[in-house]
Design an enzyme around this catalytic site. Structure first.
Site, PDB file in Angstrom:
ATOM      1  N   TYR A 144       0.824  -1.209   0.000  1.00  0.00           N
ATOM      2  CA  TYR A 144       0.000   0.000   0.000  1.00  0.00           C
ATOM      3  C   TYR A 144       0.857   1.258   0.000  1.00  0.00           C
ATOM      4  O   TYR A 144       0.466   2.281  -0.561  1.00  0.00           O
ATOM      5  CB  TYR A 144      -0.898   0.034   1.245  1.00  0.00           C
ATOM      6  CG  TYR A 144      -2.231  -0.640   1.088  1.00  0.00           C
ATOM      7  CD1 TYR A 144      -2.319  -2.000   0.848  1.00  0.00           C
ATOM      8  CD2 TYR A 144      -3.414   0.088   1.196  1.00  0.00           C
ATOM      9  CE1 TYR A 144      -3.553  -2.623   0.724  1.00  0.00           C
ATOM     10  CE2 TYR A 144      -4.643  -0.525   1.076  1.00  0.00           C
ATOM     11  CZ  TYR A 144      -4.706  -1.875   0.837  1.00  0.00           C
ATOM     12  OH  TYR A 144      -5.929  -2.477   0.710  1.00  0.00           O
ATOM     13  N   ASP A 255     -12.059  -8.972   4.438  1.00  0.00           N
ATOM     14  CA  ASP A 255     -13.335  -8.969   3.703  1.00  0.00           C
ATOM     15  C   ASP A 255     -13.943 -10.365   3.678  1.00  0.00           C
ATOM     16  O   ASP A 255     -15.156 -10.530   3.806  1.00  0.00           O
ATOM     17  CB  ASP A 255     -13.145  -8.474   2.261  1.00  0.00           C
ATOM     18  CG  ASP A 255     -13.473  -6.994   2.126  1.00  0.00           C
ATOM     19  OD1 ASP A 255     -13.199  -6.248   3.080  1.00  0.00           O
ATOM     20  OD2 ASP A 255     -13.999  -6.601   1.069  1.00  0.00           O
TER      21      ASP A 255
HETATM   22  C1  IPM Z   1     -10.364  -1.218   4.037  1.00  0.00           C
HETATM   23  C2  IPM Z   1     -10.631  -0.578   2.695  1.00  0.00           C
HETATM   24  C3  IPM Z   1      -9.479   0.343   2.349  1.00  0.00           C
HETATM   25  C4  IPM Z   1      -8.217  -0.474   2.262  1.00  0.00           C
HETATM   26  C5  IPM Z   1      -9.696   1.151   1.055  1.00  0.00           C
HETATM   27  C6  IPM Z   1     -10.997   1.902   1.087  1.00  0.00           C
HETATM   28  C7  IPM Z   1      -8.537   2.067   0.771  1.00  0.00           C
HETATM   29  O1  IPM Z   1     -10.830  -1.545   1.725  1.00  0.00           O
HETATM   30  O2  IPM Z   1     -10.271  -0.484   5.035  1.00  0.00           O
HETATM   31  O3  IPM Z   1     -10.235  -2.439   4.093  1.00  0.00           O
HETATM   32  O4  IPM Z   1      -7.927  -1.071   1.214  1.00  0.00           O
HETATM   33  O5  IPM Z   1      -7.487  -0.533   3.246  1.00  0.00           O
HETATM   34 MN    MN Z   2     -10.750  -3.561   2.411  1.00  0.00          MN
END
Ligand code: IPM
Ligand code: MN
Length: 365
Positions: A144, A255
């Site tokens: 990231y 997720d």
């Molecule tokens: C999360 C979200 C974020 C991430 C996005 C919105 C940048 O998906 O908090 O998991 O990827 O970290």
């Molecule tokens: Mn996410």
């Protein structure tokens, strides 16, 4: 008796609606306990782009610096999807906020009440007692935040690159959070990596092994490759108690965890670092996992539970109010388990509105 000072960043979509619910519940629960809430609301995300020309205005950042915690809603939506990626609300607000406050540890409890088992896509015989696990995701390192570039080769072809890197100190500090979380639960933790392929994972595994040996000898540490972990999570989630992993793997696995726990509308999170707030507790950002849900925004039907539970996490970690946090968590559970359900978790029951759900929780406090 104290004043709990935090910044409210409701953001876009259902953010403002569920934030209103969370503030009502927090006001009631904290008021009953003799505490006063002191918060100010600021623009973030798409609404901030509209009002200030940038997703994270300096005035918003400054308000966060002055507070003891941030209660965050969600950012983004179709209106801003055509902006260049680097200016979009998610990337231009959330990532810089995490970085600015060094919020390297993202704690996402994966909790599914047994009474809500029908909300999970998993067969209920696989989760007879619901689900109760914790995902800890490294949040300010890895791919990231590594070097990024896009360029055109001599032959005219476009190419892009994102790089993943981790320092030992970055791995050790997330291992510390995982170790402490495990000590407070089942003393069992799984470190997830891709050490059969990635150099960062090889260093991750070595560092974690040494760190736990030295600092958490009582904790049973296991390892899993991330591809296998994705499979195991869907097969038998409760084989994990606490698992922790690097940023990108954690994004994906959390997720997956959210969906097996039924509804995104139930999942809260805390992002913490080492920065102490004026009370000597951890400064943190607290947000639901669900996003802005543009399809139902403004209809008054969103599930406020994740935002309310994120508020409870804020009371626990940033304000040291374990008792009030537990009371809120119990009220949410009682309301949901007694059948008060918003549309996402209704399953044949008549769904209630955001406001009705909120009232049901307040009544049970
Ligand atoms: C999360 C979200 C974020 C991430 C996005 C919105 C940048 O998906 O908090 O998991 O990827 O970290
Ligand atoms: Mn996410």
């Amino acid at each position: 008796m104290a004043t709990l000072k935090f910044t409210v960043l409701a953001g876009d979509g259902i953010g403002p609606e569920v934030m209103e619910s969370a503030l009502e519940v927090l006001n009631k629960a904290c008021g009953d306990a003799g505490d006063t809430l002191s918060y100010s609301a600021h623009d973030v995300g798409g609404i901030a782009i509209d009002n200030h020309g940038t997703a994270l205005p300096e005035s918003t950042l400054e308000a966060c610096r002055q507070a003891d915690a941030i209660l965050f809603g969600s950012v983004g939506g179709p209106k801003w999807e055509n902006l260049p990626p680097s200016q979009q609300p998610e990337r231009a607000a959330l990532l810089p906020l995490r970085k600015a406050f060094k919020l390297f540890a993202n704690i996402r409890p994966g909790l599914l009440y047994p009474e809500l088992a029908d909300a999970s896509p998993l067969k209920s015989e696989r989760i007879p007692n619901g689900i109760d696990i914790v995902c800890i995701r490294e949040l300010t390192g890895g791919i990231y935040f590594g070097e990024k570039k896009t360029w055109q080769n001599d032959d005219g072809e476009m190419q892009a690159c994102d790089s993943m890197s981790y320092k030992v100190s970055e791995i050790e500090r997330i291992a510390e959070v995982a170790g402490q979380t495990a000590m407070a639960r089942g003393k069992k933790v799984c470190s997830i990596d891709k050490a059969n392929v990635l150099e960062t994972s090889v260093l991750w595994r070595k560092t974690v092994t040494e760190y736990f040996k030295k600092n958490f000898p009582e904790v049973q540490l296991s390892y899993m490759y991330v591809d296998n972990a994705a499979m195991q999570l869907a097969r038998d989630p409760n084989q994990f108690d606490v698992f922790f992993t690097e940023n990108m793997f954690g994004d994906i696995l959390s997720d997956e965890m959210a969906v097996i726990c039924g509804s995104l509308g139930m999942l809260c999170s805390a992002s913490l670092g080492d920065i102490k707030n004026s009370l000597g507790n951890k400064f943190g950002l607290y947000e639901p996992a669900g996003g802005t849900a543009p399809d139902i925004a403004g209809k008054g039907i969103a599930n406020p539970c994740a935002q309310i539970l994120s508020g409870a996490m804020m009371l626990r970690y940033s304000f040291g109010r374990d008792d009030v946090a537990s009371k809120i968590e119990k009220a949410v559970r009682d309301a949901v388990c007694s059948g008060v359900r918003t549309g996402d978790i209704a399953f044949g029951r008549t769904p209630v509105s955001t406001k009705e759900m909120t009232q049901a929780i307040i009544e049970r406090l």
